[in-house]
Structure formats: C-alpha cells, structure tokens
Design an enzyme around this catalytic site. Structure first.
Site, PDB file in Angstrom:
ATOM      1  CB  CYS A 164      -0.888   0.089   1.148  1.00 41.98           C
ATOM      2  SG  CYS A 164      -2.020  -1.429   1.303  1.00 41.98           S
ATOM      3  CG  HIS A 304      -2.090   4.708   5.168  1.00 37.12           C
ATOM      4  ND1 HIS A 304      -1.888   4.432   3.648  1.00 37.12           N
ATOM      5  CD2 HIS A 304      -2.098   3.154   5.499  1.00 37.12           C
ATOM      6  CE1 HIS A 304      -1.820   3.059   3.440  1.00 37.12           C
ATOM      7  NE2 HIS A 304      -2.080   2.433   4.655  1.00 37.12           N
ATOM      8  CD  GLU A 315      -1.988   7.886   9.163  1.00 33.70           C
ATOM      9  OE1 GLU A 315      -1.523   8.826   8.427  1.00 33.70           O
ATOM     10  OE2 GLU A 315      -2.790   7.180   8.853  1.00 33.70           O
ATOM     11  CE  LYS A 336      -5.660   4.552   1.984  1.00 34.12           C
ATOM     12  NZ  LYS A 336      -4.541   5.601   2.023  1.00 34.12           N
ATOM     13  CG  HIS A 341      -6.547   0.905   1.238  1.00 34.86           C
ATOM     14  ND1 HIS A 341      -5.486   1.628   0.176  1.00 34.86           N
ATOM     15  CD2 HIS A 341      -5.695   0.466   2.324  1.00 34.86           C
ATOM     16  CE1 HIS A 341      -4.382   1.337   0.732  1.00 34.86           C
ATOM     17  NE2 HIS A 341      -4.385   0.669   1.950  1.00 34.86           N
ATOM     18  CG  PHE A 400      -0.091  -5.897   4.549  1.00 32.88           C
ATOM     19  CD1 PHE A 400      -0.858  -4.955   5.373  1.00 32.88           C
ATOM     20  CD2 PHE A 400      -0.927  -6.941   3.705  1.00 32.88           C
ATOM     21  CE1 PHE A 400      -1.963  -5.020   5.610  1.00 32.88           C
ATOM     22  CE2 PHE A 400      -2.360  -6.777   4.148  1.00 32.88           C
ATOM     23  CZ  PHE A 400      -2.836  -5.962   4.884  1.00 32.88           C
TER      24      PHE A 400
END
Length: 414
Positions: A164, A304, A315, A336, A341, A400
């Site tokens: 991502c 994010h 975050e 998002k 996403h 990830f």
C-alpha cells in the site's frame, strides 16, 4: 551537489469518484462516496460485498484498440491517467528529450484478475490455450513499461511493489531522480485493480475489510469509533514531475513543489503496524528533515487513514509523536473515506489530492466521521471540505510488511 527543485506540472486521475481530475476533485470536495456493491463478480457468498469500483471507463477514450486489447485493467487505468497528465502538462516528448524523460510507477498486485482468468483457462481447456500475452499483461511493472512505450519516454524506467506504499514510494523515487539530475521529467504515480474473488476472499480471511454491506457509502470511516475495516478500491493517479528549470523553460503551469521524501521499515509484523506507530513516526520525521523545515511548518496531512482499528489509532499516535503540541493544529483527512483503499494505487491518487489541496486552497474532508474513535482526537476535517490556504502538506502511505513512505509538498513560489 546542488539539488534541483522539483515541481508538479501535470496530473491524471481514474478513481471510484470519477474518470478525470475535475470529476474526481469535485466529488471529493463535495464529500461524495465512490463505494457501492461489487459488480465485477457474484459476491453473494463473501463476507464483504462492497468496493470502490471504476464506473463508465472506456480504455479506447485514451489508448488505441490494439493497446486496449493487451491491457489488463490496471495497465489501462495507468495509461489513461498518464494520458490525462501528459495532456494537462503540455509536455511533448521528442528525440531530443526522450532519454531525459522517465517513468516510475507503483503497483501492489498487478494483473490479478487476468491470473484468475488464466487459471480457469488451464483448468477447463488445458495449458496450450494460455494467451501469449499472459505474463506481460499480469506483471506489475508493465504499467511503467506501457506508459513509456505509449509516449516514447526513454529515461529511467522502473516499478515499485511495496504493497500500500507503492505509489508514494514511486513518486518519492521519481522526485529524487530529478532532484539529483538523472532526469528532467518523470511520469510517476500508482495503480491497482484487484476487485477480484481471490483478493476480496484473501483480505476477508485477514479480517481486514469492512463488512458494512447494507450501507456501502458509509463503510469507509477512518478514525471513527465504529470503523470495521477498509474498503477495497481501484484506480490510478499519475503526476508529471519536472525540474523547475525545465518547467519554467516550457512555461508550464505548476500545481505544487515537491520538497521532501521519507522511508522507513517497522521490522515488526507481516501486516500490523509497529506499536504506537513508531515506524510511521520515523518516516514522517525523515520526510520533514529531507524538506529542510520544522514540523510546525506542516499544516495539512493526507493520512493513510485506512479505516482499520490499528492503522488509524497508530497513525494518530505517530502524528502526535512527530508534531507534539502542533498536532492539534494540523488538519488531517483521509480521502479513503470516499475512494476506498486503492492499495498500490493509493499513493499516486493521494499525492494528486495533496497537490490539488495546495493549488486550490481546499482541504478535502473525512466523511462518515460521526463519533471519534478511541484516542482519535485530532482535527480530521470531519464531513465537510474546508477552505484554507496551506503552505506545506504531507502525504502518508504505509504498507504490509512494515514498509512506510511519506512525501512533503509545498505551495509553489517562483
């Protein structure tokens, strides 16, 4: 070595909110959701039956029929977005400048839909019926390859596959290539198209996706108390980066200046972020340091903000770590909440959004924000866009494997 100034002179978008920059940006500022029921396959038996799909997209509006026949959706989206960005920038590639124009894209899973289709062909008809275009239509770097072929860009050509964070890593690396003088112009961004049975089943198995099937438009709710996972989306965001010298020589319009890039690794877990967002914080701090500014100069963060329990909490903690008391004064939004996403495509799309924030003096909202999540107590620009001039803005992407990327953009001053 004198670092060259790098600016954004062209942008292109293919997103669940619309095909085109104007359509997407208008919908984004209006707080509209691009999330709906999955139509690509029968999702009746799936825990998650919603996604951010691209609607009313015709590849041949942007590329030839021949290229369209050889382009899986992720390749077609990236070629379309790059066509928009090139036309927007007014850049012409010719024999003289072609070696100084490169392409750097990011993609997480490539042509997964074509892999699924080809597996069925083998099972039903045998291996001899596999298309000779199977491999080049599936591998993730073919977005960059096809873009370079489309425009004749002969400079640096590469692709990131960092989950991502891929799109943001790609833009950051393209920025550094120009800053160091190895190219004058880079076509860069991210792309993804994996609204497919295996992807949805796989993310369901990880319990990563929202299952709010009865209200798709309310499913993505970053930093909100009742968030239950991210919503998978698809699309592409492409930018034209140029040295300021090159852009001024052409008389190009400039959306924003790129000034900082940070990277870090969590070294913690295959999918969960490191505790308290320690790796995220180091990444943001690195981008700020690379920019040569103090944390207090950053006024907006395109987060994010995935709408997952741990990411949004960590975050938020990371932002507080990096910005201390200033964290309360920084506007933070997750787009998002409207696009879903886009995985490897998120960084490209969200860097475009960040540039447009600086250019238009409008902060996109975080929609579906009704009740703040635990410890999520920052200014998330809830539900309604805000008119505000911002000098420095940051874009965050975390993937990830603990791979992190952050960019700092600046309002352009000649």
């Amino acid at each position: 070595m004198i670092k060259k100034r790098v600016v954004i002179t062209g942008i292109g978008l293919v997103t669940p909110l619309g095909v085109g920059v104007k359509e997407t940006w208008t919908a984004l500022c209006d707080g509209k959701s691009g999330i709906g029921r999955i139509t690509r396959f029968d999702a009746t038996l799936y825990q998650t039956q919603i996604a951010g799909e691209i609607k009313e997209f015709k590849p041949t509006d942007f590329i030839s029929q021949k290229d369209a026949n050889r382009a899986t959706p992720f390749i077609a989206y990236s070629m379309a977005a790059s066509r928009m960005a090139m036309e927007d920038s007014g850049l012409i590639i010719d024999a003289a400048n072609a070696p100084r124009v490169g392409v750097f894209t990011g993609c997480g899973l490539g042509g997964l839909s074509f892999l699924e289709e080809t597996t069925r062909v083998i099972e039903q008809k045998g291996p001899k019926r596999v298309s000779p275009f199977f491999i080049p239509m599936m591998i993730g770097n073919m977005a960059a390859g096809m873009i370079s072929i489309l425009f004749g860009a002969k400079g640096p050509n590469a692709s990131m596959s960092t989950a991502c964070a891929a799109g943001t890593h790609a833009v950051g690396e393209a920025f550094k290539i120009i800053q160091s003088g190895r190219a004058d112009t880079m076509i860069t961004g991210g792309v993804e198209s994996v609204v497919t049975p295996t992807a949805v089943a796989g993310f369901n198995a990880m319990k990563a996706l929202s299952t709010r099937n009865d209200a798709p438009e309310k499913a993505s709710r970053p930093f909100e108390r009742d968030r239950d996972g991210f919503v998978i989306g698809e699309g592409s965001g492409i930018l034209i980066l140029e040295s300021l010298e090159n852009a001024e020589k052409r008389g190009a319009r400039i959306y924003a200046e790129m000034v900082g890039y940070g990277m870090s690794g969590d070294a913690f877990h295959i999918s969960a972020p490191s505790p308290d967002g320690e790796g995220m914080a180091r990444c943001m701090a690195a981008a700020i340091e690379d920019s040569g500014i103090l944390p207090e100069a950053v006024e907006y963060i395109n987060a994010h903000g995935t709408s997952t329990l741990l990411n949004d909490l960590y975050e938020t903690r990371a932002i507080k770590t990096v910005f201390a008391e200033h964290a309360r004064r920084v506007a933070v939004s997750s787009t998002k909440s409207m696009t879903g996403h886009l995985l490897g495509g998120a960084g490209g799309v969200e860097t475009v959004f960040t540039a447009l924030t600086l250019y238009h003096d409008i902060l996109p909202p975080t929609i579906n924000f009704e009740n703040p999540g635990e410890e999520c107590d920052l200014d998330y620009v809830p539900n309604v866009a805000r008119k505000k001039a911002v000098e420095y803005a940051m874009n965050n992407s975390f993937g990830f494997g603990g791979t992190n990327a952050c960019l700092v953009l600046k309002k352009f001053r000649p």
